[in-house]
Design an enzyme around this catalytic site. Structure first.
Site, PDB file in Angstrom:
ATOM      1  N   PRO A   1       0.830  -1.209   0.000  1.00 41.49           N
ATOM      2  CA  PRO A   1       0.000   0.000   0.000  1.00 41.49           C
ATOM      3  C   PRO A   1       0.862   1.254   0.000  1.00 41.49           C
ATOM      4  O   PRO A   1       1.914   1.301   0.633  1.00 41.49           O
ATOM      5  CB  PRO A   1      -0.780  -0.109   1.311  1.00 41.49           C
ATOM      6  CG  PRO A   1       0.131  -0.870   2.218  1.00 41.49           C
ATOM      7  CD  PRO A   1       0.875  -1.844   1.335  1.00 41.49           C
TER       8      PRO A   1
ATOM      9  N   CYS B   1       1.861  29.581 -15.180  1.00 48.55           N
ATOM     10  CA  CYS B   1       1.303  30.018 -16.461  1.00 48.55           C
ATOM     11  C   CYS B   1       0.794  28.848 -17.280  1.00 48.55           C
ATOM     12  O   CYS B   1       1.378  28.465 -18.303  1.00 48.55           O
ATOM     13  CB  CYS B   1       2.363  30.794 -17.237  1.00 48.55           C
ATOM     14  SG  CYS B   1       2.957  32.168 -16.277  1.00 48.55           S
TER      15      CYS B   1
HETATM   16  C1  LIG Z   1       2.342   2.450  -7.322  1.00 46.92           C
HETATM   17  C2  LIG Z   1       2.514   1.054  -6.879  1.00 46.92           C
HETATM   18  C3  LIG Z   1       2.049   0.657  -5.623  1.00 46.92           C
HETATM   19  C4  LIG Z   1       1.305   1.571  -4.675  1.00 46.92           C
HETATM   20  O1  LIG Z   1       0.041   1.914  -5.157  1.00 46.92           O
HETATM   21  P1  LIG Z   1      -0.961   2.725  -4.211  1.00 46.92           P
HETATM   22  O2  LIG Z   1      -2.137   2.952  -5.092  1.00 46.92           O
HETATM   23  O3  LIG Z   1      -0.299   3.970  -3.810  1.00 46.92           O
HETATM   24  O4  LIG Z   1      -1.278   1.848  -3.052  1.00 46.92           O
HETATM   25  C5  LIG Z   1       2.295  -0.644  -5.227  1.00 46.92           C
HETATM   26  N1  LIG Z   1       2.952  -1.520  -6.030  1.00 46.92           N
HETATM   27  C6  LIG Z   1       3.401  -1.174  -7.257  1.00 46.92           C
HETATM   28  C7  LIG Z   1       4.113  -2.168  -8.072  1.00 46.92           C
HETATM   29  C8  LIG Z   1       3.203   0.124  -7.721  1.00 46.92           C
HETATM   30  O5  LIG Z   1       3.629   0.462  -8.929  1.00 46.92           O
END
Ligand SMILES: *Cc1c(COP(=O)(O)O)cnc(C)c1O
Length: 444
Positions: free
Chosen positions: A305, A374
């Protein structure tokens, strides 16, 4: 909490409207006793803006902890590791705070790995490395650091990793990030789990790839990984992709592979709307969606997460520079802009905006909240009903902790904001405000 207004229901405890209790505080900020004003934990937002200037990112320690604890609670029945996704907010102090609670990390570059190591060297063994374009240098650094797992995204990458690992005389644990071809029902720029997206390997080709990987020296097959996108609030896509992953784990095991880990990725969305219903319900539903397909599979679950941990734990404080009217439109020109928080411009994202005195103190008016950059796309809100404010007043843009500062740029040669971490009544600068000299330092 005394003076808490209903519009903050469902939000983490970090940001509240409350009345001043200690007269001492009145001196350092413009808030008057008797009116409920926006606070971050024990400190008035106005005082923070006065002390540290604006635009200013403010994060709450207790809000971060609350979200982490909610995750831990709903997944407590299965072996799991939370590998916070560094790209959502990579400030060293925040990484350190998370590392101290035992978090692992999901990184997508050598730079993010270096940040994790700087924050806490011991956290390296809880790092998973994701991303479609890892370079040899990045692989070498990750091998040296002794990370937990490489999430591979192509056969070519697998070959390169094997070579680099052989050069380092090491065997590394790998998973393939599979693309389950599940629509995530989110903004197209942050949906990643469809065949047409660049991410992962087609799930139908996974068995063949695992066979090749297990026959490759210096690689140890250890898991299966998936990540279908970000800001997902409908749990069905999570359940559907986990069903497919669970089926694949069974097939791989019957092929003789040892699958220890399932990496479920990140992507749990939050409610950016006013009066959201809170986090406890959604995170419990999320756990249910992931855990049901994994029943009896006996795997160690990795969770990545980002947004759901840090988004609601941060706000962006900005001051109204000018009120101006163009025909029928009323604008609030503020001292922050798309270079500080690009989500509204990039994803048409909605962020709740509150005045420091909250609701009810003055009549509402309909305004566009815009920055000085801008570009017509430089706005935080359009046709938003806000309590009437004056030039010089403060606004707080809520839920700005994720994909805020990490996406900030120096467009228009604007120094990026300072960041402050609040814990109770203490506020610490965790990134000083950039100066214009900083911006020119690396140029000739
Ligand atoms: C961006 C990403 C996450 C985190 O996603 P959230 O929406 O911020 O929880 C987790 N794993 C991978 C591989 C990602 O690219």
């Amino acid at each position: 909490m005394k003076g808490r207004t209903s519009q903050f229901q469902g939000r983490p405890p970090g940001f509240i409207f409350s009345k001043e209790r200690e007269p001492r505080e009145r001196k350092s900020g413009p808030s008057r006793a008797g009116t409920a004003t926006l606070h971050c934990e024990g400190l008035p937002a106005a005082q923070l803006a006065h002390r540290f200037g604006t635009p200013l990112y403010v994060y709450s320690v207790s809000a971060i902890r609350e979200r982490l604890e909610a995750f831990e609670r709903v997944f407590r029945k299965v072996p799991h590791t939370i590998c916070y996704s560094v790209k959502a907010n990579s400030n060293l102090s925040i990484l350190k705070l998370l590392a101290n609670t035992g978090c692992g990390f999901d990184v997508v570059s050598g730079g993010e790995l270096a940040r994790v190591i700087r924050a806490d060297k011991r956290a390296a063994k809880r790092v998973v490395f994701s991303g479609v374009g890892k370079t040899r240098d990045e692989m070498r650094a990750a091998i040296r650091a002794g990370i937990l797992l490489f999430n591979l995204e192509s056969e070519s990458e697998m070959r390169v990793l094997a070579e680099v690992a052989a050069g380092a005389k090491r065997t590394v644990r790998i998973a393939f990030r599979v693309n389950p071809d599940v629509p995530a029902k989110t903004h197209p720029y942050i949906s990643t789990g469809l065949q047409k997206h660049k991410f992962g390997v087609p799930i139908g080709e996974a068995r063949g790839l695992y066979a090749k990987a297990s026959a490759t020296k210096n690689l140890k097959v250890a898991g299966v990984s998936v990540h279908i996108g970000s800001q997902i609030t409908d749990m069905k896509p999570f359940a559907a992709s986990m069903e497919r992953v669970a089926e694949l784990v069974r097939e791989l095991r019957s092929d003789g592979h040892r699958i220890e880990y399932v990496d479920a990725g990140g992507g749990l969305g939050i409610s950016y709307e006013k009066g959201s219903s809170g986090f406890e319900g959604p995170v419990a539903d999320y756990a249910e969606a992931l855990l049901r397909p994994l029943r009896k599979l006996d795997v160690h679950l990795l969770l990545e997460p980002g947004r759901s941990i840090i988004a609601a734990a941060g706000i962006l404080l900005t001051r109204v520079l000018y009120k101006k009217r163009n025909g029928t439109k009323q604008f609030l020109v503020v001292d922050s802009a798309m270079n500080d928080l690009i989500r509204p411009s990039l994803y048409q994202a909605y962020h709740e905006i509150v005045t420091i005195a909250g609701d009810g103190s003055s009549p509402n008016e309909t305004v566009d909240v815009v920055g000085p950059v801008c570009e017509t796309g430089d706005f935080f809100a359009r046709d938003r009903s806000l309590p009437s404010v004056n030039e010089g007043d403060l606004l707080a843009i809520l839920d700005a902790g994720a994909y805020g500062m990490v996406l900030a740029s120096n467009y228009n040669t604007r120094p990026r904001p300072a960041e402050v971490l609040v814990d109770g009544k203490s506020a610490k600068v965790i990134r000083r405000r950039e100066t214009i000299t900083d911006l020119m330092r690396s140029e000739v």
